[in-house]
Design a protein around this motif. Sequence first.
Motif, short mmCIF file in Angstrom:
data_model
loop_
_atom_site.label_atom_id
_atom_site.label_comp_id
_atom_site.label_asym_id
_atom_site.label_seq_id
_atom_site.Cartn_x
_atom_site.Cartn_y
_atom_site.Cartn_z
N THR A 2 0.85 -1.19 0.00
CA THR A 2 0.00 0.00 0.00
C THR A 2 0.88 1.23 0.00
N HIS A 3 0.63 2.13 -0.93
CA HIS A 3 1.45 3.35 -1.00
C HIS A 3 0.89 4.40 -0.05
N TRP A 4 1.80 5.05 0.66
CA TRP A 4 1.41 6.11 1.60
C TRP A 4 1.18 7.38 0.81
N THR A 5 -0.05 7.87 0.83
CA THR A 5 -0.41 9.04 0.05
C THR A 5 -0.73 10.20 0.97
N ARG A 6 -0.94 11.37 0.34
CA ARG A 6 -1.31 12.55 1.12
C ARG A 6 -2.62 12.30 1.87
N GLY A 12 -4.63 10.20 8.95
CA GLY A 12 -3.88 9.95 10.17
C GLY A 12 -3.82 11.16 11.06
N SER A 13 -3.62 12.34 10.46
CA SER A 13 -3.53 13.56 11.25
C SER A 13 -4.85 13.86 11.95
N ALA A 14 -5.97 13.64 11.24
CA ALA A 14 -7.27 13.87 11.86
C ALA A 14 -7.48 12.90 13.01
N ALA A 15 -7.05 11.66 12.81
CA ALA A 15 -7.19 10.67 13.88
C ALA A 15 -6.37 11.04 15.09
N VAL A 46 -1.39 8.61 13.83
CA VAL A 46 -0.63 8.88 12.61
C VAL A 46 0.39 7.76 12.38
N VAL A 47 1.08 7.37 13.45
CA VAL A 47 2.03 6.27 13.34
C VAL A 47 1.30 4.97 13.01
N ASP A 48 0.19 4.72 13.70
CA ASP A 48 -0.57 3.50 13.45
C ASP A 48 -0.99 3.40 11.99
N ALA A 49 -1.50 4.51 11.43
CA ALA A 49 -1.95 4.50 10.04
C ALA A 49 -0.78 4.29 9.09
N PHE A 50 0.35 4.89 9.41
CA PHE A 50 1.52 4.77 8.54
C PHE A 50 2.03 3.34 8.48
N VAL A 51 2.18 2.69 9.64
CA VAL A 51 2.77 1.35 9.65
C VAL A 51 1.81 0.31 9.06
N LYS A 52 0.51 0.63 9.03
CA LYS A 52 -0.43 -0.26 8.36
C LYS A 52 -0.32 -0.11 6.84
N ALA A 53 0.04 1.07 6.38
CA ALA A 53 0.11 1.34 4.95
C ALA A 53 1.47 1.03 4.35
N GLN A 54 2.52 0.93 5.20
CA GLN A 54 3.88 0.79 4.71
C GLN A 54 4.59 -0.38 5.38
N THR A 358 8.79 9.86 1.19
CA THR A 358 7.80 9.27 2.11
C THR A 358 8.17 9.55 3.56
N MET A 359 9.45 9.46 3.87
CA MET A 359 9.91 9.75 5.23
C MET A 359 9.62 11.21 5.60
N ASP A 360 9.92 12.13 4.70
CA ASP A 360 9.67 13.54 4.97
C ASP A 360 8.17 13.80 5.19
N GLU A 361 7.34 13.21 4.34
CA GLU A 361 5.90 13.44 4.47
C GLU A 361 5.35 12.83 5.76
N PHE A 362 5.91 11.71 6.16
CA PHE A 362 5.54 11.11 7.45
C PHE A 362 5.89 12.08 8.58
N ALA A 363 7.08 12.67 8.50
CA ALA A 363 7.51 13.62 9.53
C ALA A 363 6.60 14.85 9.56
N TYR A 364 6.23 15.38 8.39
CA TYR A 364 5.31 16.52 8.35
C TYR A 364 3.99 16.16 9.04
N SER A 365 3.49 14.96 8.73
CA SER A 365 2.21 14.55 9.30
C SER A 365 2.29 14.40 10.81
N LEU A 366 3.40 13.88 11.31
CA LEU A 366 3.58 13.75 12.76
C LEU A 366 3.56 15.11 13.45
N LEU A 367 4.03 16.12 12.74
CA LEU A 367 4.04 17.48 13.28
C LEU A 367 2.71 18.20 13.03
N GLY A 368 1.83 17.57 12.24
CA GLY A 368 0.62 18.27 11.83
C GLY A 368 0.93 19.45 10.94
#
Length: 375
Positions: A2-6, A12-15, A46-54, A358-368
């Motif tokens: 599964t590709h991690w998309t915007r 994830g951020s809403a969750a 956000v982490v939970d959603a990411f590790v399910k997708a990647q 993908t790593m950068d976008e994950f980091a942005y999402s963790l920061l909201g």
Amino acid sequence: MTHWTRRHFMIGSAAALLGKHAFAGSGSGNSIGIGSSDVIGADNPVVDAFVKAQPFYGVVMLGKRGKPTYVRAIGMANIEEQKPLRADTPFAIASISKWLTSVTVLRLVEMGKLDLDAPIKRYLPAHRADTGSKVTLRHLLSNASGIPNQFISMIKADRSLFTASMTTTQAMQQFCQGESIFPPGSKFDYALTNWIIVVGIVEAVTGQPFQQAMRNITLDPLKLSATRADQAYADDAATAVPYATINPPARKTDVRQPYMAAAGGYYSTADDLMKAAQAIFNQGFITPASLAQLTHIEVDSENYALGGRVKNLQIAGQTHRFGWETGRTTGYRSVLGHRLDGEDTVIILNNTDMSQKTMDEFAYSLLGASQLPAV
């Protein structure tokens, strides 16, 4: 896969905004160790959603004013031996090494041993006269020297050069003597040769091997005992093994020669990186003048300062300036994002060859956060 998309990030951020506080454990639900202590933090959807997708293996750490508030170790440090990752597992940090190197250079500037704007021939008299009289340390640290990356072409032509034992002087002579491909300071070229020359300069003015100088000037004063560049540490059983794929597990080989240490040779832990970011950016480890140099954008097109990037991120409608250090090498990816006022830090270390975007976008999402186009 599964590709991690915007869209995943936004979900994830809403969750995360709705999430309840709970125990932050490893992927199996066990506690996470930093040293001998367990870390408790808020559940992070956000982490939970990411590790399910990647297919993500790695360590995620969030911090506030230099203190970890959330830590999670996910997956395996060694798949074949079923050894789980821990929060204190060392990973290769690749180009984050450039940031630590730049700090060491700035400390040497403070001591009066170096000048960012002096020609490099002042410190390396044997360097060819034309580039040596025009290129400065500032050009090297911002990847804008114009000295061509002959390392790549020479290694392609003769793979034995990659494993050949060379002194720094020999490596500079072998790889760093090409004619300029553009005027110094006019373009960005992410060339290893810049950093081989930095190693040579640091050794010339300190009279010490580069790794010892880094240890004495920066790593030991910061108490970064888990940050090292020697091959024995890379091969240590406690260090995360690099993988191209998880299932089936396919290992990668990460070998770094000593003359490559400044560019990308260091291994570290999330805890050491958190400590370093807060001390360097917010606790006066370098002078205000040095900090201004470290965070001044030298190459606008790349948001590149000295040894790393500086980015504007928008969080909850407010713009915040971040030091943004990333690393990419065989089987490892890393992100260290630190708000320059010290309020927020995100660290992600990965040993499964994930894309840096993908790593950068994950980091942005963790920061909201979302990235703004210009600093």
